[in-house]
Design a protein around this motif. Structure first.
Motif, PDB file in Angstrom:
ATOM      1  N   PHE A 235      -2.882  -3.596  -1.878  1.00 54.36           N
ATOM      2  CA  PHE A 235      -3.377  -2.519  -0.256  1.00 54.36           C
ATOM      3  C   PHE A 235      -2.729  -3.061   0.097  1.00 54.36           C
ATOM      4  N   LYS A 236      -2.218  -3.752   0.650  1.00 57.17           N
ATOM      5  CA  LYS A 236      -1.538  -4.328   1.808  1.00 57.17           C
ATOM      6  C   LYS A 236      -0.130  -3.864   1.307  1.00 57.17           C
ATOM      7  N   ASN A 237       0.401  -3.865   0.530  1.00 57.96           N
ATOM      8  CA  ASN A 237       1.644  -4.121  -0.298  1.00 57.96           C
ATOM      9  C   ASN A 237       1.671  -2.325  -0.045  1.00 57.96           C
ATOM     10  N   ALA A 238       0.644  -1.338  -0.926  1.00 58.16           N
ATOM     11  CA  ALA A 238       0.598  -0.030  -0.118  1.00 58.16           C
ATOM     12  C   ALA A 238       0.722   0.244   0.975  1.00 58.16           C
ATOM     13  N   VAL A 326       0.681   3.794   9.789  1.00 57.64           N
ATOM     14  CA  VAL A 326       1.305   3.030   8.038  1.00 57.64           C
ATOM     15  C   VAL A 326       2.614   3.066   7.612  1.00 57.64           C
ATOM     16  N   GLY A 327       3.209   3.808   8.679  1.00 58.51           N
ATOM     17  CA  GLY A 327       4.751   4.049   8.449  1.00 58.51           C
ATOM     18  C   GLY A 327       5.523   2.786   8.995  1.00 58.51           C
ATOM     19  N   MET A 328       4.995   2.686  10.426  1.00 56.68           N
ATOM     20  CA  MET A 328       5.444   1.115  10.842  1.00 56.68           C
ATOM     21  C   MET A 328       4.742   0.503  10.677  1.00 56.68           C
ATOM     22  N   VAL A 329       4.262   0.075   9.102  1.00 55.51           N
ATOM     23  CA  VAL A 329       3.936  -1.082   8.797  1.00 55.51           C
ATOM     24  C   VAL A 329       5.376  -1.773   7.515  1.00 55.51           C
ATOM     25  N   LYS A 330       6.258  -2.161   8.047  1.00 57.39           N
ATOM     26  CA  LYS A 330       7.239  -2.961   7.637  1.00 57.39           C
ATOM     27  C   LYS A 330       7.061  -4.279   6.278  1.00 57.39           C
ATOM     28  N   ALA A 331       6.201  -4.770   6.699  1.00 61.46           N
ATOM     29  CA  ALA A 331       5.824  -6.208   6.522  1.00 61.46           C
ATOM     30  C   ALA A 331       4.595  -7.419   6.577  1.00 61.46           C
ATOM     31  N   VAL A 332       4.300  -7.793   5.246  1.00 59.65           N
ATOM     32  CA  VAL A 332       3.067  -8.280   5.912  1.00 59.65           C
ATOM     33  C   VAL A 332       2.739  -9.734   6.468  1.00 59.65           C
ATOM     34  N   GLN A 333       2.849  -8.938   7.944  1.00 64.09           N
ATOM     35  CA  GLN A 333       2.708 -10.508   9.662  1.00 64.09           C
ATOM     36  C   GLN A 333       1.875 -11.095   9.469  1.00 64.09           C
ATOM     37  N   PRO A 334       1.797 -12.604  10.785  1.00 62.69           N
ATOM     38  CA  PRO A 334       0.871 -12.765  11.249  1.00 62.69           C
ATOM     39  C   PRO A 334       0.123 -12.007  11.919  1.00 62.69           C
TER      40      PRO A 334
END
Length: 361
Positions: A235-238, A326-334
């Motif tokens: 889900f996060k990687n999507a 969502v286009g600004m989610v570049k990585a899974v971050q804390p």
């Protein structure tokens, strides 16, 4: 008059510049932080299956304001979630209740008995009795206002703060963008704090709304993909792979059979939903189904689909609710890193704003 030099404008802020800008940013957020009791006027959007104890406590511990998504929880289950969240943080957090829940009054009581300081009423115009009960019990009430006329009505009903959420948001959305809602509402509402939501992904964007009169912002999509989110890694990687154009609202084929607009990532499930609607409409037109049966069949298509995506990781057939940010989610971050980035972006924008003024002064 000094000549504007772009390279100077974009140079890293000095410590003195950053300190002045941070003071200005904190001043713009003060009404929001005072209301929430937090370091930052940043709320976590209440997302079913995602906004539970782990993510909510992480947002609050990082200086923001986490909000538990009650959704369809029964009172006993909500009481457990509040207690579990409190075991993970001693910072303020709130609870989002759906106004259409058949046990809304009992859920309000659960929040009050647990000492929850802020109750967010969503999903429709909140009943006056629920607002009164929450306020009489010592809680502050937050409600959603999709139009100026409703904002004024909610204030008269006694709500303590408003959220205006644009169509850019993920999940269930209205038809109007945040940029328009902000222009319609912010200049005319000063009685209560107003928080903006929908499509927010950067701190400089949040700053622009603070300067228009907002007291803070609410983010969902950025936090859904946070390290502390219990959402499945698929889900996060999507989210990381997607861009703004991948997050669209559900498509309605026939006005006789309304489809509640829900924004999410395009996948096999959303494509099959269109084909399913066409099939059901044909069955209705042939007399095989009544209108009521056809409507229920269409609505039932997505039953359990959000859980399949968030918890099970079925991102092809589940409902991957996401906002256009969502286009600004570049990585899974804390979570703490996300909030720190937002604040730094706002501070940097203020520094550059001051430099432009100095150059043109």
């Amino acid at each position: 008059m000094s000549e504007l030099v772009p390279s100077d404008l974009n140079a890293p802020p000095t410590d003195a510049e950053r300190a002045r800008a941070r003071k200005r940013f904190d001043h713009l957020c003060k009404r929001g932080t005072d209301f929430l009791g937090t370091d930052y006027a940043i709320l976590g959007g209440a997302m079913s299956w995602v906004s539970e104890r782990t993510l909510v406590s992480a947002i609050s511990n990082a200086g923001g304001f986490g909000v538990i998504a009650c959704g369809a929880m029964q009172p006993e289950r909500l009481a457990e979630e509040i207690a579990a969240t409190r075991a993970l943080t001693d910072r303020p957090f709130g609870v989002n209740l759906i106004t259409m829940h058949p046990q809304l009054n009992e859920l309000v009581d659960v929040c009050l008995q647990a000492g929850v300081g802020h109750i967010v009423l969503a999903g429709g115009i909140p009943p006056g009795a629920a607002i009164k009960a929450a306020k009489d019990g010592g809680a502050k009430v937050v409600a959603f206002a999709p139009a100026l006329v409703l904002a004024k009505r909610l204030i008269k009903m006694g709500v303590d703060a408003l959220v205006i959420e644009g169509a850019e948001a993920g999940g269930h959305v209205g038809p109007v963008s945040l940029t328009v809602l902000a222009q319609e509402i912010l200049p005319h509402i000063d009685q209560v704090p107003v928080f903006v939501a929908g499509g927010l992904g950067r701190g400089d964007a949040l700053l622009s709304y603070l300067e228009l009169g907002a007291s803070g912002g609410q983010l969902g999509t950025r936090f859904a993909a946070a390290t502390e989110s219990i959402a499945h890694e698929k889900f996060k990687n999507a989210f990381v792979r997607s861009n703004a154009r991948d997050a669209i609202t559900s498509i309605q084929l026939d006005e006789r059979f309304p489809v509640i607009p829900v924004r999410g990532l395009v996948n096999e499930g959303s494509r099959r939903f269109i084909a399913h609607q066409a099939e059901v409409i044909n069955r209705f037109q042939s007399g095989e189904l009544t209108r009521e049966e056809a409507q229920l069949d269409i609505e039932h298509f997505w039953a359990g689909a959000l859980r399949r995506a968030v918890i099970d990781g079925d991102i092809e057939n589940g409902s991957v609710m996401a906002g256009q940010s969502v286009g600004m989610v570049k990585a899974v971050q804390p979570v703490a890193e996300i909030i720190s980035d937002l604040v730094e972006q706002a501070v940097t924008a203020l520094v550059r704003q001051q430099r432009r003024m100095d150059c043109n002064g």
